[in-house]
Write an enzyme that holds these catalytic residues in place. Sequence first.
Site, short mmCIF file in Angstrom:
data_model
loop_
_atom_site.label_atom_id
_atom_site.label_comp_id
_atom_site.label_asym_id
_atom_site.label_seq_id
_atom_site.Cartn_x
_atom_site.Cartn_y
_atom_site.Cartn_z
N GLN A 139 0.83 -1.20 0.00
CA GLN A 139 0.00 0.00 0.00
C GLN A 139 0.87 1.26 0.00
OE1 GLN A 139 -2.34 1.44 3.33
NE2 GLN A 139 -4.19 1.42 2.07
N TYR A 144 -5.68 10.69 4.61
CA TYR A 144 -4.28 10.97 4.27
C TYR A 144 -4.22 11.86 3.02
CZ TYR A 144 -3.56 7.72 8.02
OH TYR A 144 -3.59 7.12 9.25
N ARG A 183 -7.58 2.27 -2.71
CA ARG A 183 -8.48 2.23 -1.55
C ARG A 183 -9.11 3.61 -1.37
NH1 ARG A 183 -7.66 0.53 4.87
NH2 ARG A 183 -9.20 -1.11 4.72
N GLY A 233 -9.75 -6.95 8.34
CA GLY A 233 -8.68 -6.27 9.04
C GLY A 233 -8.37 -6.94 10.37
C1 8OZ Z 1 -4.09 2.96 12.26
C2 8OZ Z 1 -2.98 3.58 12.83
C3 8OZ Z 1 -2.11 4.26 12.03
C4 8OZ Z 1 -2.34 4.36 10.67
C5 8OZ Z 1 -5.05 3.98 8.08
C6 8OZ Z 1 -2.69 3.77 7.78
O1 8OZ Z 1 -5.99 4.24 8.82
C7 8OZ Z 1 -3.69 3.82 8.64
C8 8OZ Z 1 -3.45 3.74 10.09
C9 8OZ Z 1 -4.32 3.06 10.92
O2 8OZ Z 1 -5.22 3.86 6.86
#
Ligand code: 8OZ
Length: 367
Positions: free
Chosen positions: A97, A183, A230, A325
Amino acid sequence: MRTLFDPVQAGSLQLANRVVMAPLTRNRAPSAVPTPLMAQYYAQRAGAGLLITEATAISHQGQGYADVPGLYGSDQLDGWKNVTRAVHGKGGRIVVQLWHVGRVSHTELQPGGGQPVAPSAITARTKTVLIKDGVPAFVETSEPRALRADELPGIVHAYAAAARNAVETAGFDGVEMHGANGYLLDQFLKTSSNRREDDYGGSIENRARLLLEATRAVADAVGGGRTGIRLSPVTPANDVNDDNPQALFEYVVRQLAPLQLAYLHIIEGSTGGPREIADRPFDYEALKRAYREAGGKGAWMVNNGYDKALAEQAVAQGADLVAFGKPYIANPDLVERLRQGAALNAPDKATFYGGGARGYTDYPALA
Ligand code: 8OZ
């Protein structure tokens, strides 16, 4: 009848079944380098039709959490090579990813201790993880600075370079764009985090531009059939929200359709939480229809809170893949357990983030 245990083709990826290990952040890669323990962890789970790695930074700037892996250094690629070799040795398939956290970061994790970057200078009301003396500490994210438009081609290039390194050097079967969970790419998509007045903000077309440019660059680099993405249309994760997610995401999937991606990975509802959010309704069937009507042939992967019954129902109703998950944290042989209807081990939250083998590679398989 379609079942969870049928082989399935997703773009160029030939998968032994429809069960997918969802990406799970585990913070066990000191200095961003994947370890032999990580190779063991993923290999234990190779029975999944597809493994999606934990989110992996495409650049130092893309880092936002302690001890998460990267794809931009040769030691990191060597570490991943061990992981893909171990998984392939057990007959598994694995994609990495591709992650840029944007504003969900801390100055301590950024190059030169600088500010994290974002579409706009709006701090996320969310936390990230630093590890102090081996103990995870949750801290507020730092105030970000807005990216200049002339920095964006470099970010698109970093996605493509990471994808090429992943497939050509590290031995991955493909890559997944992390377009979800608040993000960088999701920050650009959504109105709450994107107040730009240039070609990357304002209209839906403009807000979707960076995600589409990056995804096209990655598909050009490694092939659409080795690229998944995603998306999380309504998740409140990391403090994002959109005024009109239905129109936004139907536009995004229509634009993705011609790339002939391996799969679209859709988080339904609130990531790791409720599948329905009262004040954020969303029609996922309409989203899928928009994608198919635009000619999209990628596998449709669903995620969030699935158990065996719900997964079987989703597959019977047309989902191609189901990502699990938390059940994968605690059940390395999840496919076998689902097949047999066996009980599942319960995951231990205290060992989700950081640490060693305990709560990572020591969950038992069925005898
Ligand atoms: C939980 C803790 C830190 C990062 C995401 C990459 O939520 C994460 C993530 C999840 O996509």
